[in-house]
Enzyme design. Structure first.
Site, PDB file in Angstrom:
ATOM      1  N   ASP A  33      13.730  50.137  43.370  1.00  0.00           N
ATOM      2  CA  ASP A  33      14.878  50.579  42.769  1.00  0.00           C
ATOM      3  C   ASP A  33      16.048  49.491  43.852  1.00  0.00           C
ATOM      4  O   ASP A  33      15.498  48.713  44.184  1.00  0.00           O
ATOM      5  CB  ASP A  33      15.036  51.721  43.937  1.00  0.00           C
ATOM      6  CG  ASP A  33      14.528  52.272  44.867  1.00  0.00           C
ATOM      7  OD1 ASP A  33      13.987  51.165  45.612  1.00  0.00           O
ATOM      8  OD2 ASP A  33      14.887  53.012  46.194  1.00  0.00           O
ATOM      9  N   SER A  83      20.731  54.640  46.562  1.00  0.00           N
ATOM     10  CA  SER A  83      19.028  54.559  46.574  1.00  0.00           C
ATOM     11  C   SER A  83      18.754  54.031  45.273  1.00  0.00           C
ATOM     12  O   SER A  83      19.567  53.319  44.130  1.00  0.00           O
ATOM     13  CB  SER A  83      18.595  54.984  46.443  1.00  0.00           C
ATOM     14  OG  SER A  83      16.675  54.793  46.965  1.00  0.00           O
TER      15      SER A  83
END
Length: 715
Positions: free
Chosen positions: A339, A187
């Protein structure tokens, strides 16, 4: 060699069982032929007596946490590497076979853009290191080989520049009727990190006790079976996610539009070198918005070279700087970013004085109000409409929903897997707790960490859907001569103002994890009776089985490691260890009614309460940090904050007096704090300007720590 290793570990402040486990695993890796390629690096680490690093690398097998494994790429059992990824996948295979039997099974494998370059400088560059250059794509290919070698069909994407985001993975699993999925990603973490996160047949992450059963299957792996990737492709065991499926994903988001006529808005968008160009960007373009990419961050690049601190997290205001700057330059209405796996959304809007960064709670509240109010005005609000949020997400969402007759499921544990469980229950049983509904009644799910979901066709947060509705809201407001900030003020006027703040205490290594456990244990034993003069009214411990039901598994116990404190009359503080990173997270909220002054006071109260609570937690460890140290970027670990207080600040003062302080010295001295160290410590240095010992050096400090232009995008 073993005697030398045991002697080296003996000086470390950990229990004998930890030292013994680390010594045993390290010796196994030194002896086994399967790990021979790592031997030169391990021997060099032993020669250099890097005992703390070696212990942390080997004292355990990297835990199977929130749906999988995530952590630093590196050599050892407590690191992400081909061995730990392959055994994870083999364990997932055994779990799927136990659950679904021996028939035909299909999984979807996704990955982001990250690549391991040892940017932290932990290994010897002069020696071979088989991990250098390993991409998420390489780990995904390894996983596909294991699935294929066990007779399971794999759907993934070829090595042609296309990626699968977290959200498109969730959609693809459901769209294809797959038995599960795997995402290779860490992530928003540092580029030297990676992970393997598994998904269920519904497109969400497993929840207790299923995640515990999967973890047990992983732990029991004795042999990994695999098939060469090219052979798997030739035999049809590896197939490609195609344009038809991708179009279906885009269409699913576009069909959740609330006001399809509102399209006159311009947006600057950054994927932060990740996968969002194929999701967020395409959705905004297809919807008809004017979208400009941030050129320096548009291309997938797993080193995240053009992101401050190399932390591509839209929760961090600095990550939005390039997009916000371009938005001001172009006269755009907003800047957005996602992200690397494109599940979190960041938002900043231009103002007269610069840009205003919006928190995850503010984004969630804006969307909740927009969706609910617009549908209600048009008579399109489902009769059994409901929204979902986690317990640490702002109560403003609940107020918006309740005042409009919309049901709220708002006490969930942190993590979108719990949102997925709600949607699964409603789809299967027509209810969750007291809420009776169908998936068609779903309006929104949100978490404070910039996670939004607008469609029941997915089971994970999705930046694309959030970006679509944010742009649509902006366009709708422009027709009325209003801005997003005007609307946010109106929402506070109608429903109340809820000041919120999040704070993280980052810890390092095995000692850091022990410290986090100690802080949580002490908080349960002796929660502060008063905070800012407010009396403790109630303690909610999610380990309380009488209230929250029996603990189902070790993973359930970890997820429920949450303590919430309410102080009279209007202050809530929650603490929990992160499920994916070595940090203890604090969430503070206080509601109020009234105008700007009342809101300012509430925000100040929350800020002061956050710092006071952090000080209290550190006090459990016998640690005391100055206010400047507490003001450093939350990316700075507690260990480095202590170094800042005890060593760096006195060294800095001595050099200022001697006239030898320089940017070069500061960069080298603080290199261990992270990338862009002067910016990481700048908030603490700003606090030092009021110290009489540093006041004469104010101009020099501002120059050295870039304080003049410190925060283009204020938190």
């Amino acid at each position: 060699m073993r005697a030398r290793i045991e002697a080296g570990f003996s000086a470390l402040a950990v229990g004998p069982e930890v030292r013994a486990a680390a010594a045993r695993a390290l010796c196994e890796w030194l002896a086994a032929e399967a790990f021979a390629a790592y031997r030169p690096q391990l021997q060099r680490l032993i020669e250099a007596e890097r005992w703390a690093f070696l212990l942390d690398s080997f004292y355990r097998t990297i835990p199977f946490g929130t749906g999988g494994r995530r952590g630093p790429v590196g050599i050892g059992t407590n690191r992400i590497n081909p061995h730990t990824v392959a055994t994870s996948v083999q364990g997932h295979v055994e779990y799927l076979r136990a659950k679904f039997g021996t028939g035909d099974l299909r999984v979807v494998v996704a990955f982001d853009s990250r690549v391991f370059r040892d940017l932290r400088g932990l290994y010897d560059r002069s020696l071979p290191n088989p991990l250098l250059g390993l991409r998420s794509r390489d780990f995904a290919r390894l996983a596909a080989e294991v699935y294929a070698g066990n007779g399971i069909e794999v759907i993934t994407v070829p090595d042609n520049g296309f990626f699968l985001s977290t959200t498109e993975l969730s959609f693809a699993i459901r769209y294809l009727g797959a038995a599960g999925g795997l995402n290779i990603s860490a992530s928003h973490n540092h580029p030297d990190d990676n992970g393997a996160k598994f998904y269920t047949e519904s497109g969400g992450q497993p929840v207790p006790p299923e995640d515990e059963r999967m973890a047990e299957a992983v732990d029991a792996v004795a042999e990994v079976r695999s098939m060469p990737f090219d052979d798997a492709v030739r035999q049809g065991r590896v197939r490609w996610w195609d344009a038809v499926g991708h179009e279906a994903y885009l269409r699913e988001n576009l069909e959740r539009s609330v006001d399809p006529a509102a399209r006159h808005a311009s947006v600057v968008y950054s994927p932060l070198h990740g996968t969002g160009r194929q999701t967020v960007y395409e959705v905004l373009q297809r919807a008809g918005f004017e979208v400009a990419l941030v050129p320096s961050q548009a291309e997938p690049d797993g080193e995240f070279p053009n992101v401050p601190f190399r932390i591509p997290n839209p929760e961090v205001p600095e990550a939005m700087e390039a997009a916000a700057s371009l938005a001001r330059e172009r006269g755009a209405d907003a800047a957005m970013a996602s992200d690397p796996d494109a599940d979190r959304i960041g938002l900043a809007v231009p103002t007269a004085g610069g840009s205003r960064f919006l928190t995850g709670n503010e984004i969630a509240a804006l969307l909740a109000a927009y969706i609910i109010e617009t549908r209600a005005e048009r008579g399109l609000l489902p009769a059994r409409a409901f929204v979902v949020k986690t317990a640490v997400t702002t109560e403003l969402i609940a107020e918006i929903a309740r005042q409009n007759g919309v049901a709220v499921i708002g006490d969930l544990l942190v993590g979108f897997k719990y949102v997925a469980r709600v949607l699964d229950a409603i789809a299967a049983e027509g209810r969750y707790g007291a809420v009776v509904a169908t998936p068609a009644d779903f309006l929104l799910a949100a978490e404070e960490s910039h996670g939004i979901l607008i469609t029941p066709a997915l089971r994970d947060k999705d930046a694309a859907g959030a970006a679509l509705l944010l742009a649509e809201l902006i366009a709708s407001l422009k027709r009325q001569g209003k801005t997003l900030l005007d609307y946010l003020d109106e929402v506070h006027d109608r429903y109340g103002f809820f000041a919120t703040m999040g704070y993280s205490l980052v810890m390092e290594g095995v000692l850091g994890l022990q410290r986090i456990e100690q802080m949580m244990a002490e908080l349960r034993r002796q929660p502060p009776a008063h905070l800012l003069g407010r009396r403790l009214a109630r303690v909610t411990d999610y380990w309380d089985e009488a209230r929250f039901g029996p603990v189902l598994s070790a993973t359930d116990r970890a997820s429920r490691n949450v303590v919430a404190l309410r102080y009279e009359p209007d202050l809530k503080v929650t603490a929990r260890p992160s499920g994916t990173e070595p940090k203890l997270k604090i969430y503070v909220e206080s509601g109020t009614r009234g105008g700007r002054e009342a809101r300012r006071v509430a925000q100040q109260r929350v800020s002061e309460a956050t710092v006071a609570f952090a000080e209290h937690l550190l006090g459990f460890l016998g640690l005391r940090l100055s206010r400047p140290a507490l003001r450093l970027s939350q990316l700075v670990s507690v260990e480095n904050r202590l170094d800042f207080d005890c060593r760096f600040v006195p060294e800095l003062r001595a050099r200022l007096v001697a006239g030898t302080a320089s940017a070069e010295w500061i960069e080298e001295r603080l290199r261990g704090y992270g990338r862009d160290p002067r910016r990481l410590v700048a908030p603490g240095i700003a606090a030092l300007l009021d110290d009489p010992a540093f006041r004469p050096h104010g101009a020099e400090l501002r120059r050295l720590f870039l304080l003049e232009g410190e925060a283009e995008v204020p938190a």
